[in-house]
Design a protein around this motif. Structure first.
Motif, PDB file in Angstrom:
ATOM      1  N   UNK A 101      12.383  49.169   8.345  1.00  0.00           N
ATOM      2  CA  UNK A 101      12.106  48.932   6.940  1.00  0.00           C
ATOM      3  C   UNK A 101      13.333  48.818   6.059  1.00  0.00           C
ATOM      4  N   UNK A 244       5.184  39.130   8.825  1.00  0.00           N
ATOM      5  CA  UNK A 244       4.552  40.312   8.229  1.00  0.00           C
ATOM      6  C   UNK A 244       3.409  39.879   7.308  1.00  0.00           C
ATOM      7  N   UNK A 251       4.100  45.366  15.964  1.00  0.00           N
ATOM      8  CA  UNK A 251       4.511  46.778  15.938  1.00  0.00           C
ATOM      9  C   UNK A 251       4.127  47.397  17.279  1.00  0.00           C
ATOM     10  N   UNK A 702       9.996  56.301  -4.578  1.00  0.00           N
ATOM     11  CA  UNK A 702       8.599  56.615  -4.272  1.00  0.00           C
ATOM     12  C   UNK A 702       8.528  57.792  -3.298  1.00  0.00           C
TER      13      UNK A 702
ATOM     14  N   UNK B  93       9.712  39.241  -1.916  1.00  0.00           N
ATOM     15  CA  UNK B  93      10.298  40.037  -0.819  1.00  0.00           C
ATOM     16  C   UNK B  93       9.686  41.437  -0.791  1.00  0.00           C
ATOM     17  N   UNK B  94       8.369  41.491  -0.782  1.00  0.00           N
ATOM     18  CA  UNK B  94       7.695  42.786  -0.912  1.00  0.00           C
ATOM     19  C   UNK B  94       7.971  43.754   0.249  1.00  0.00           C
ATOM     20  N   UNK B  95       7.805  43.332   1.506  1.00  0.00           N
ATOM     21  CA  UNK B  95       7.754  44.332   2.578  1.00  0.00           C
ATOM     22  C   UNK B  95       9.076  45.055   2.860  1.00  0.00           C
ATOM     23  N   UNK B  96       8.945  46.292   3.281  1.00  0.00           N
ATOM     24  CA  UNK B  96      10.073  46.982   3.931  1.00  0.00           C
ATOM     25  C   UNK B  96       9.735  46.994   5.417  1.00  0.00           C
ATOM     26  N   UNK B  97       9.073  48.059   5.915  1.00  0.00           N
ATOM     27  CA  UNK B  97       8.713  48.017   7.343  1.00  0.00           C
ATOM     28  C   UNK B  97       7.611  47.005   7.599  1.00  0.00           C
ATOM     29  N   UNK B  98       6.767  46.763   6.615  1.00  0.00           N
ATOM     30  CA  UNK B  98       5.736  45.742   6.732  1.00  0.00           C
ATOM     31  C   UNK B  98       4.397  46.209   7.272  1.00  0.00           C
ATOM     32  N   UNK B  99       4.340  47.425   7.787  1.00  0.00           N
ATOM     33  CA  UNK B  99       3.135  47.863   8.502  1.00  0.00           C
ATOM     34  C   UNK B  99       1.889  47.881   7.626  1.00  0.00           C
ATOM     35  N   UNK B 102      -0.483  43.912   5.761  1.00  0.00           N
ATOM     36  CA  UNK B 102      -1.719  43.151   6.004  1.00  0.00           C
ATOM     37  C   UNK B 102      -2.818  43.713   5.121  1.00  0.00           C
ATOM     38  N   UNK B 131      -1.985  52.699   0.841  1.00  0.00           N
ATOM     39  CA  UNK B 131      -0.726  53.453   0.830  1.00  0.00           C
ATOM     40  C   UNK B 131       0.396  52.599   1.406  1.00  0.00           C
ATOM     41  N   UNK B 133       4.016  53.821   2.581  1.00  0.00           N
ATOM     42  CA  UNK B 133       4.912  54.968   2.672  1.00  0.00           C
ATOM     43  C   UNK B 133       6.364  54.553   2.422  1.00  0.00           C
ATOM     44  N   UNK B 134       6.673  53.270   2.662  1.00  0.00           N
ATOM     45  CA  UNK B 134       8.021  52.791   2.351  1.00  0.00           C
ATOM     46  C   UNK B 134       8.219  52.688   0.842  1.00  0.00           C
ATOM     47  N   UNK B 135       7.124  52.639   0.108  1.00  0.00           N
ATOM     48  CA  UNK B 135       7.244  52.632  -1.351  1.00  0.00           C
ATOM     49  C   UNK B 135       7.559  51.280  -1.948  1.00  0.00           C
TER      50      UNK B 135
END
Ligand code: FES
Ligand code: FES
Lengths: 790, 154
Positions: A101, A244, A251, A702, B93-99, B102, B131, B133-135
């Motif tokens: 991330x 993504x 993942x 956050x 460019x929203x995602x960090x980890x991306x999980x 979706x 949620x 979690x990466x914020x």
């Protein structure tokens, strides 16, 4: 000096017990042979050209040592390992660090691409499997990826550019000084110094270029800062962005193989307990359930060994989950059955009031406190926390005829490989660890217990298996961020000056996971905001109090920096209030004059400094002051705000990066609070990817919000009482700070680049608490605030 | 008896455990891995799919409850991956980890189809079940607002 065992554990924590048999040191310029013969081999037949090779320009940067030298397998600078160029011009770069991330899968290869003058639109990224002898250290932890790899990536980029230029010069029968690589092409340069218009694409040159000997560092020329195409610009989106947003990104749980089974595991509620007996008769009646497998437990200190338990194997995840619900297990007793975090917190507070083990002493602290007009003392509590990364732990393992293939989201793929091999009695050569994207890590995925579980089950059932942790498993069976009480004391003289400073930290150590519990915080943990404090009071005592561990303590994003910044930065605002001072001025005054702290004079001989050589990455208070002033200025510090609104400030150096946060709080008439804006200033040296730095700072705010407001893992009778997001809440969009402004201190490449994955987190909670106090007079000293605010 | 429904426009029927949640059905049976497991209790939104166009938590909804209905997963949101929400996500460019993304995108897409011109508060309320979690919330908020403009203008 650190004892041998401590050194050993440092390596464990840094990346497992691997022998660090490695390549020559980075940038070994002692072995340079200025006269080099180019050997061009391959299908173009062998031709050898003798050529005087003179660096075209002076080095654009002076290589500097980093902590990479102290990591297992150090760094690798062979471009043949990291770069492949196809005849169609596609440049394939290997990402060897894990992506969880931060954007490192984009930013690290981008450094190489920029230096080699590759056109990013023709670059493809492939993920390395766990193989440190080949790629160098891969342990994606400690905010180290950029810090340790910016130089090797530049070196490899410059090497490939050099090789491409040589190949073009050969092709044109000219000297390499008459050619220049720019944006995926090598151009011929005429006698007037301008391009002649003739050029060869990287694809056309690839075969010859990549067969050349790799030049040594001294033969390379580097781009100057103003020549960077991508670095410092923040214009390149992360490489997985499209996948993504379309659900194609893979993942850990997104791998399947032929005949794959699905498993979940029932684990002991208390660390150290094991299976006494179990009854799987009801489990085996669930349609889809095929098997149960017992996984042996481990006694603490168990490092990353599985907790043990019963795996339920089925033909889909749902059946496995239902099968586990029907399972009856009787667990043995454990040494830790009595662990209760409420009682433990009281114990830590009591310890914090008594003299501790002195880790650093400056001047005459006892004298200062004895002569003080008044002493101000407060304690700051922080509970255990769990990572709660969005992707629960999962691993796919396929054991077949002495060969084990793993697909998993792991922060340390080679660490996982060696640990899994050891657990199964295999050699590392028999194990392949393929790295998926990580749906968040925050430190949890450097501990590979879940991978070992999958491997054991696959071997046992003779089939590939996907072993899935549920959210409850993640929350109840983690490696927890340590709990702590930070006691701060200040001695104040007649002139309201702080003449004495005492910081006593009481918290179980991470080392208890690796060795018989030492009972005190380690040098490594003390190096995260305790002994390395920038506070420059004349008389100081930095102490650690005894606290034994009763669970698996592990590292969590920013590690011990969280409680230390929480204590120190809250306390400074409290002092300011009691002494009638402005909190920002008080903070700057306590830090004292600009200086690079002299660790010997300051009694910090064993300073860890995040593994970095101190001369290269000193604790420079002018940079800390810089971020404080920048954040304060941008936030409008000192200006009058509307009724019910106030600012709080905190700053902290961690992972050799400096961050200050100014949080604005707004209180509503019902007492509830909101956070309209945050200004975060960050000094991470030369900034490779400002866009991702901003996204990390936004995310850290956050997560900092969650640390401040919600996070607390509680134990009763040795077991974690939290289970899912209803009782372990994390910040949601409705509660997030509405606008996080990131301000990056600009530096040239010569100011060493440092990491940004973790340093944004520590200052947030104290900045928020200080803002809440300023807005409402409510001083919060215990994390999480929970019901204590609005 | 087999249960029939459509997934991303394709007829499917399932004669396994009727209590199996749609999340595990699409992941383990259909190998559609874009829909993610986050909590299994309806609290995180990682598993969000559309059932007849409304955003629904796939981890709580059993397959027998979707008989005759139309399930859309992230893979079926737009054949080119160019739904206005997906485009806005990329632009910001929203995602960090991306999980989580979706689920975020599926929630946002359903929300905007029923509320094409949302207020800031409506965006935050409608997305509060997802949620990250990466914020990435700041950018999620901005991307939803941007996609709203795109949908209303387009
Ligand atoms: S997995 Fe369904 S809401 Fe979390
Ligand atoms: S991007 Fe990582 S959880 Fe949302």
């Amino acid at each position: 000096m650190k004892s041998h065992i401590e050194q050993e554990i440092l390596h464990q924590i840094a990346g497992h017990d691997r022998s660090a048999n490695n390549t020559a040191p980075l940038f070994d310029i002692s072995k340079v042979n200025r006269r080099q013969f180019l050997k061009i081999t391959g299908s173009t037949a062998s031709l050898v050209i003798g050529m005087q090779l003179v660096p075209k320009t002076a080095l654009a940067f002076d290589p500097y040592p980093t902590g990479a030298e102290g990591m297992p397998h150090k760094t690798v600078t062979d471009p043949q390992v990291f770069v492949a160029i196809d005849s169609d011009g596609t440049v394939t770069l290997t990402a060897h660090r894990s992506e969880m991330g931060t954007g490192s899968r984009t930013s690290v290869p981008m450094i190489l691409a920029d230096e080699m003058e590759a056109d990013w639109s023709q670059v493809k990224i492939v993920q390395a499997e766990g193989d440190e002898p080949k790629y160098g250290n891969q342990d994606t932890d400690g905010s180290r990826s950029l810090r340790h790899y910016i130089q090797p990536m530049r070196q490899m980029g410059a090497s490939v550019r050099y090789m491409l230029e040589q190949a073009a010069a050969v092709e044109w029968g000219t000297d390499a000084s008459n050619v220049k690589a720019t944006n995926h092409k090598v151009h011929m340069i005429g006698s007037d110094g301008n391009p002649t218009g003739e050029s060869l694409g990287y694809g056309e040159l690839a075969k010859v270029a990549m067969a050349l000997d790799v030049p040594s560092f001294e033969m390379l020329s580097f781009k100057t800062d103003d020549e960077f195409r991508y670095l410092g610009k923040g214009e390149i989106p992360i490489v997985d962005l499209h996948d993504i947003t379309t659900g194609k990104a893979r993942y850990g749980a997104d791998y399947t193989t032929e005949g794959m089974k699905f498993a979940v595991v029932a684990r002991p509620p208390v660390v150290g307990a094991s299976v006494k007996s179990f009854d799987s008769s009801e489990t085996l009646k669930i349609p889809g359930v095929e098997n149960v497998v017992e996984i042996a437990g481990s006694m603490p200190p168990a490092k990353f060994a599985p907790l043990g338990g019963i795996a339920v194997v089925a033909n889909n995840t749902w059946a496995a989950i239902k099968g586990r619900e029907a399972l009856k297990v009787e667990w043995s007793e454990s040494l830790h059955d009595a662990y209760n975090t409420t009682a433990f917190a009281e114990q830590m507070r009591a310890t914090a009031k008594k003299p501790g083990k002195v880790m650093r002493s400056v001047g005459d602290p006892d004298g200062a406190f004895a002569s003080a007009k008044k002493v101000i003392a407060h304690e700051y509590y922080q509970p255990h926390m769990q990572h709660a990364q969005m992707e629960p732990l999962v691993a796919v393992a396929d054991y077949k005829e002495g060969k084990l293939d793993i697909w998993a989201p792991v922060q340390s793929p080679y660490g996982a490989r060696t640990d899994v091999a050891k657990a199964l009695g295999l050699k590392p050569e028999q194990v392949t660890v393929n790295v998926s994207l990580l749906g968040g890590g925050f430190g949890r995925k450097s501990k590979c217990d879940y991978v070992i579980e999958a491997a054991i089950v696959s071997k046992e059932i003779g089939a590939p298996v996907k072993l899935q942790w549920t959210r409850e498993d993640d929350i109840k069976h983690g490696f927890y961020h340590t709990t702590s009480v930070e006691r701060l004391e200040a001695a104040i003289d007649d002139n309201n000056k702080v003449i004495g400073w005492r910081h006593r930290s009481v918290s179980p150590t991470i080392f208890s996971t690796f060795m018989p519990d030492p009972g005190f915080t380690s040098d490594l943990e003390a190096g995260m905001g305790l002994v390395d404090t920038p506070i420059g009071v004349e008389n100081m005592s930095i102490e650690s109090g005894e606290a034994k561990s009763h669970t698996r303590i592990g590292w969590f994003r920013a590690v011990s920096n969280i409680p230390r910044a929480w204590g120190v930065q809250s306390f400074i605002a409290e002092l300011a209030h009691e002494l009638g001072r402005d909190p920002k001025e008080m903070l700057l005054e306590l830090i004292g004059p600009d200086r690079k702290i002299d660790p010997v004079a300051a009694d910090m001989k064993d300073l860890w400094n995040y593994g970095e050589p101190y001369e290269e990455f000193p604790n420079d208070t002018s940079r800390l002051r810089g971020v404080i002033e920048l954040a304060a200025e941008k936030a409008g510090w000192g200006k009058t705000l509307p009724e019910g609104e106030a600012l709080g400030i905190a700053a902290h150096r961690s992972f050799v990066t400096y961050v200050a946060s100014v949080v604005k709080v707004k209180t509503a008439s019902d007492g509830s609070i909101s956070i309209p804006e945050v200004h975060t200033a960050v000094d991470c040296g030369f900034c490779v990817n400002p866009e991702r730095v901003a996204s990390q700072m936004e995310g850290a705010a956050v997560m900092g919000m969650t640390v401040a407001m919600y996070s607390g893992i509680n134990y009763e009778n040795g077991a974690v009482t939290n289970s899912n997001f209803h009782d372990y809440p994390v910040a949601r969009i409705s509660e997030y700070p509405k606008k996080v402004h990131t301000h990056i201190v600009e530096h040239p490449f010569s100011v060493h680049a440092t990491g940004i994955g973790e340093p944004g987190v520590p200052p947030f909670a104290p900045a928020l608490a200080n803002a809440i106090f300023a807005a409402s007079g409510n001083r919060l000293r215990d994390l999480p605030f929970g019901e204590s605010v609005g | 008896m087999a249960i029939s429904f459509k997934v991303n426009g394709i007829e499917q029927s399932f004669d396994g455990d009727p209590t199996m949640p749609v999340l595990w059905y699409v992941r383990d049976v259909l190998n559609l891995h874009g829909t993610k497991f986050g909590c299994g209790t309806g609290q995180c939104g990682a598993c969000t799919v559309h059932i007849d166009g409304s955003a629904t938590r796939g981890c709580l909804l059993s397959v027998d409850a979707v008989a005759g209905k139309e399930i859309t997963t992230i893979e079926g949101l737009d054949s080119e991956g160019n739904h206005p929400v997906q485009k806005a996500w990329r632009a910001m460019n929203v995602p960090q980890c991306g999980y989580c993304q979706s689920g975020q995108i599926m929630s946002a897409a359903a929300f905007l189809s029923s509320t094409p011109k949302p207020t800031d508060d409506q965006i935050d309320q409608s997305m509060a079940g997802n949620i990250c979690r990466c914020g990435c919330y700041q950018r999620i908020h901005e991307a939803v607002a941007m996609a709203a403009t795109d949908t209303t203008e387009g």
